[in-house]
Design a protein around this motif. Structure first.
Motif, PDB file in Angstrom:
ATOM      1  N   GLY A  47       0.828  -1.460  -0.219  1.00 21.27           N
ATOM      2  CA  GLY A  47       0.349  -0.075  -0.135  1.00 21.27           C
ATOM      3  C   GLY A  47       0.684   1.065   0.234  1.00 21.27           C
ATOM      4  N   GLN A  48       0.545   2.071   0.413  1.00 26.76           N
ATOM      5  CA  GLN A  48       0.987   3.644   0.394  1.00 26.76           C
ATOM      6  C   GLN A  48       1.988   3.758   0.955  1.00 26.76           C
ATOM      7  N   TYR A  49       2.451   2.723   2.566  1.00 26.03           N
ATOM      8  CA  TYR A  49       3.457   2.301   3.343  1.00 26.03           C
ATOM      9  C   TYR A  49       4.132   2.292   2.490  1.00 26.03           C
ATOM     10  N   GLY A  50       4.012   0.972   1.806  1.00 26.48           N
ATOM     11  CA  GLY A  50       4.982   0.028   1.587  1.00 26.48           C
ATOM     12  C   GLY A  50       5.605   0.473   0.626  1.00 26.48           C
ATOM     13  N   ASN A 429      -1.927   9.059   6.240  1.00 28.61           N
ATOM     14  CA  ASN A 429      -1.035   9.599   5.613  1.00 28.61           C
ATOM     15  C   ASN A 429      -1.034  11.329   6.611  1.00 28.61           C
ATOM     16  N   SER A 430      -1.595  11.888   7.720  1.00 23.84           N
ATOM     17  CA  SER A 430      -1.173  12.779   8.087  1.00 23.84           C
ATOM     18  C   SER A 430       0.476  12.903   8.931  1.00 23.84           C
ATOM     19  N   GLY A 431       1.003  11.165   9.036  1.00 20.64           N
ATOM     20  CA  GLY A 431       1.914  11.667  10.152  1.00 20.64           C
ATOM     21  C   GLY A 431       3.108  10.732   8.753  1.00 20.64           C
TER      22      GLY A 431
HETATM   23  C1  LIG Z   1     -11.835   3.155   4.146  1.00 15.48           C
HETATM   24  C2  LIG Z   1     -10.639   4.117   4.786  1.00 15.48           C
HETATM   25  C3  LIG Z   1     -10.369   5.746   4.609  1.00 15.48           C
HETATM   26  C4  LIG Z   1      -9.545   5.671   4.928  1.00 15.48           C
HETATM   27  N1  LIG Z   1      -9.286   6.899   4.171  1.00 15.48           N
HETATM   28  C5  LIG Z   1      -8.015   7.895   4.957  1.00 15.48           C
HETATM   29  C6  LIG Z   1      -7.617   9.438   4.247  1.00 15.48           C
HETATM   30  O1  LIG Z   1      -8.580   9.700   3.836  1.00 15.48           O
HETATM   31  N2  LIG Z   1      -6.602   9.742   4.584  1.00 15.48           N
HETATM   32  C7  LIG Z   1      -5.700   9.463   6.344  1.00 15.48           C
HETATM   33  O2  LIG Z   1      -4.884  10.070   5.964  1.00 15.48           O
HETATM   34  N3  LIG Z   1      -5.847   8.150   6.153  1.00 15.48           N
HETATM   35  C8  LIG Z   1      -6.748   7.271   5.616  1.00 15.48           C
HETATM   36  N4  LIG Z   1      -7.107   6.111   5.930  1.00 15.48           N
HETATM   37  C9  LIG Z   1      -6.823   5.693   6.792  1.00 15.48           C
HETATM   38  C10 LIG Z   1      -5.021   5.051   6.039  1.00 15.48           C
HETATM   39  O3  LIG Z   1      -4.394   6.392   6.053  1.00 15.48           O
HETATM   40  C11 LIG Z   1      -5.213   3.752   5.013  1.00 15.48           C
HETATM   41  O4  LIG Z   1      -5.158   3.102   6.327  1.00 15.48           O
HETATM   42  C12 LIG Z   1      -4.069   3.933   4.730  1.00 15.48           C
HETATM   43  O5  LIG Z   1      -4.406   2.545   2.980  1.00 15.48           O
HETATM   44  C13 LIG Z   1      -2.977   3.066   5.512  1.00 15.48           C
HETATM   45  O6  LIG Z   1      -1.870   3.111   3.835  1.00 15.48           O
HETATM   46  P1  LIG Z   1      -0.273   1.118   4.323  1.00 15.48           P
HETATM   47  O7  LIG Z   1      -0.133   1.038   3.001  1.00 15.48           O
HETATM   48  O8  LIG Z   1      -0.877   1.346   5.733  1.00 15.48           O
HETATM   49  O9  LIG Z   1      -2.062   0.402   4.232  1.00 15.48           O
HETATM   50  P2  LIG Z   1      -3.017  -0.393   3.247  1.00 15.48           P
HETATM   51  O10 LIG Z   1      -2.465   0.624   2.674  1.00 15.48           O
HETATM   52  O11 LIG Z   1      -3.711  -0.997   4.253  1.00 15.48           O
HETATM   53  O12 LIG Z   1      -1.330  -1.282   2.882  1.00 15.48           O
HETATM   54  C14 LIG Z   1      -1.323  -2.787   3.569  1.00 15.48           C
HETATM   55  C15 LIG Z   1      -1.840  -3.678   2.376  1.00 15.48           C
HETATM   56  O13 LIG Z   1      -0.871  -5.030   3.189  1.00 15.48           O
HETATM   57  C16 LIG Z   1      -0.723  -6.074   2.325  1.00 15.48           C
HETATM   58  N5  LIG Z   1      -1.364  -7.274   3.246  1.00 15.48           N
HETATM   59  C17 LIG Z   1      -1.895  -7.527   4.591  1.00 15.48           C
HETATM   60  N6  LIG Z   1      -1.815  -8.883   5.493  1.00 15.48           N
HETATM   61  C18 LIG Z   1      -0.450  -9.171   4.655  1.00 15.48           C
HETATM   62  C19 LIG Z   1      -0.020 -10.166   4.769  1.00 15.48           C
HETATM   63  N7  LIG Z   1       0.175 -11.222   5.354  1.00 15.48           N
HETATM   64  N8  LIG Z   1       0.806 -10.684   3.368  1.00 15.48           N
HETATM   65  C20 LIG Z   1       0.985  -9.788   2.965  1.00 15.48           C
HETATM   66  N9  LIG Z   1      -0.043  -8.903   1.851  1.00 15.48           N
HETATM   67  C21 LIG Z   1      -0.122  -8.265   3.594  1.00 15.48           C
HETATM   68  C22 LIG Z   1      -2.737  -5.367   1.972  1.00 15.48           C
HETATM   69  O14 LIG Z   1      -3.408  -6.627   0.839  1.00 15.48           O
HETATM   70  C23 LIG Z   1      -2.947  -3.847   2.236  1.00 15.48           C
HETATM   71  O15 LIG Z   1      -2.293  -4.114   0.494  1.00 15.48           O
HETATM   72  C24 LIG Z   1      -8.655   5.509   5.384  1.00 15.48           C
HETATM   73  C25 LIG Z   1      -8.619   3.611   5.634  1.00 15.48           C
HETATM   74  C26 LIG Z   1      -9.574   3.727   5.746  1.00 15.48           C
HETATM   75  C27 LIG Z   1      -9.216   1.771   6.316  1.00 15.48           C
END
Ligand SMILES: Cc1cc2nc3c(=O)[nH]c(=O)nc-3n(C[C@H](O)[C@H](O)[C@H](O)COP(=O)(O)OP(=O)(O)OC[C@H]3O[C@@H](n4cnc5c(N)ncnc54)[C@H](O)[C@@H]3O)c2cc1C
Length: 476
Positions: A47-50, A429-431
């Motif tokens: 996702g965005q962090y990865g 996203n904020s942090g």
């Molecule tokens: C509905 C929703 C709306 C949001 N809107 C906002 C917003 O507007 N602004 C904001 O700042 N934040 C928002 N957030 C919070 C945050 O920014 C998001 O959750 C964002 O997607 C976090 O990014 P990430 O990369 O950490 O995780 P994610 O984008 O969730 O990516 C995690 C990835 O890990 C993968 N994964 C999980 N388990 C495994 C595993 N065992 N093996 C391999 N892959 C795995 C998943 O398939 C996924 O693609 C929102 C969250 C949600 C749920």
């Protein structure tokens, strides 16, 4: 006039070149027990962090990296699956994914296609555009992502000097070794979400969904739905269902009134975002406990949008024990009102519990939780917060019993579970602007310590000649 994505690509190459210092690769290769070369860092979650962490590590010359995501390409994160809002909930000016390089920012990507006026005209980032941007970032930087690789186990090997990661993939189970691992597995990555047993027992499965599941809201066309939970996802699902033809959407919540405050916006300042980690444990606990106790309603634009929709209604004082389902009709009471619905959506949020994630079994067996390290003052207890992992300042797990699992500092996490240790908005996203570099430094720290002896020997073993060797004749 938009500069176009081709010109933007050229600008990115130039920016990366200008900012390339220091350029030498520095991480020594490490042989894995199966004869392969171990990754310097395995990032779980694309996702965005990865993606951001992969790009950042590469810029820091940590070259042997790979990102693994369980989802098919394009469906990483919530954006094209269960997120149902029209636009992001946070201001469009947030930064983080670009790691300080303007040409890699969402804004540069948007302006390259829609011009400066297009940027000015946009209120908040459209949800699908955000995912399009992440796709572009991945492609432009050629980030090494393997989709449909789901982590199923993470264990130490070689006395904790390396990690062995096992994945379920379309080609069967695969094993990868890595010196470090970042779990960027999203909001549910340190626990999950579930339909509460008391609800599942009373409502048949065909009339029940969880807001975090992927489903087509068109299934509610012509129906009355009740939504349990008045956070952003509850509002989003209600609004999406109404737009897809639902007759009515009643959002129900237990509190006496909708939480109107959003102190998270107050937290978005450079001091708090960057230095929350330095606060004493009692203060961190205080902030998070306060946020949990006041709850979080939807953002104002989400609220305004939903309440303007015909068929939308909002109900406080939900009595969960009133929930029943008979002859296909769900009934529940809010205050002195009884509501009826054809389908129920549970939108009660996520929980943190490492034990819920089988792939983290080895981590959960040894990692310290806040309940192991911190004793709240009387009246400040929270069982939910006690289950959050107690992470170091880089987001690495720490040992519950010192000396039993020193390898835990090879495993870092930025998921919902990280927010008590790293900051309430650190996983959003904020942090990201402050948290992504923190994690990257955590990985580098571990890698440098791993090769401390080797580096010392290499340092002493070279002559580091810069000037020509002096001759016997004095220089005049
Ligand atoms: C509905 C929703 C709306 C949001 N809107 C906002 C917003 O507007 N602004 C904001 O700042 N934040 C928002 N957030 C919070 C945050 O920014 C998001 O959750 C964002 O997607 C976090 O990014 P990430 O990369 O950490 O995780 P994610 O984008 O969730 O990516 C995690 C990835 O890990 C993968 N994964 C999980 N388990 C495994 C595993 N065992 N093996 C391999 N892959 C795995 C998943 O398939 C996924 O693609 C929102 C969250 C949600 C749920």
């Amino acid at each position: 006039m938009p500069e176009g994505l081709a010109e933007l690509r050229a600008r990115i190459s130039e920016d990366l070149e200008i900012l390339a210092y220091p350029t030498p690769d520095w991480v020594s290769p490490r042989a894995a027990p199966n004869g392969s070369i171990a990754l310097d860092c395995a990032i779980i979650g694309g996702g965005q962090y990865g993606l951001t962490l992969a790009a950042g590590l590469r810029r820091e010359r940590v070259g042997r990296i790979a990102v693994f995501d369980a989802a098919p390409q394009g469906l990483e994160g919530p954006w094209r699956s269960f997120a149902r809002m029209a636009m992001l909930r946070t201001p469009k000016t947030l930064t983080g994914t670009e790691l300080g390089i303007p040409s890699l920012s969402f804004r540069a990507w948007w302006e390259a296609q829609h011009g400066r006026a297009g940027w000015e005209a946009m209120f908040r980032i459209p949800r699908t555009a955000w995912m399009d941007y992440l796709d572009w970032l991945r492609a432009t930087l050629d980030l090494p992502v393997r989709n449909r690789w789901a982590l199923i186990a993470l264990e130490p090997v070689e006395g904790g000097a390396l990690l062995r990661l096992r994945f379920a993939t379309p080609e069967g189970e695969q094993t990868i070794h890595a010196a470090t691992c970042i779990l960027a597995t999203g909001a549910a990555g340190s626990g999950g979400y579930a339909i509460p047993a008391e609800v599942a027992e009373r409502v048949p499965a065909e009339r029940l969904v969880h807001a975090n599941d992927s489903f087509d809201v068109a299934r509610f066309a012509g129906q009355r739905i009740a939504v349990l939970g008045a956070g952003a996802s509850g509002f989003d699902t209600a609004a999406a269902a109404l737009r897809a033809g639902a007759r009515a959407a009643a959002v129900c919540f237990r509190r006496a009134s909708l939480p109107g405050a959003n102190p998270r916006r107050w937290m978005e300042n450079a001091g708090f975002l960057a230095q929350y980690v330095a606060l004493p444990d009692a203060r961190k606990w205080g902030y998070m406990r306060h946020l949990l106790s006041i709850g979080q309603g939807p953002p104002k634009p989400t609220y305004d949008d939903a309440i303007a929709l015909p068929g939308f209604s909002l109900h406080a004082k939900l009595a969960m024990d009133s929930l029943t389902c008979a002859n296909g009709t769900i009934s529940l009471r809010c205050g002195d009102q009884t509501l009826q619905a054809d389908a129920l959506v549970v939108a009660t949020g996520l929980r943190v519990n490492l034990a819920d994630r089988p792939e983290l079994a080895a981590v959960a067996a040894h990692a310290a939780l806040w309940e192991d390290r911190f004793q709240p003052a009387p009246g400040q207890e929270s069982a939910a917060l006690g289950r959050f992992p107690y992470l170091d300042q880089h987001g690495a797990f720490t040992e519950r019993h010192p000396g039993t699992a020193p390898w835990l500092d090879r495993v870092l996490t930025i998921t919902r579970g990280a927010v008590l240790s790293l900051g309430p908005v650190s996983a959003s996203n904020s942090g990201m602007k402050y948290t992504a570099p923190r994690l990257i430094e955590g990985v580098k720290r571990r890698l440098l310590l791993d090769q401390e002896e080797q580096d010392w020997a290499a340092f002493l073993g070279q002559d580091h000649a810069e000037l020509p060797i002096p001759t016997a004749e004095p220089i005049r």
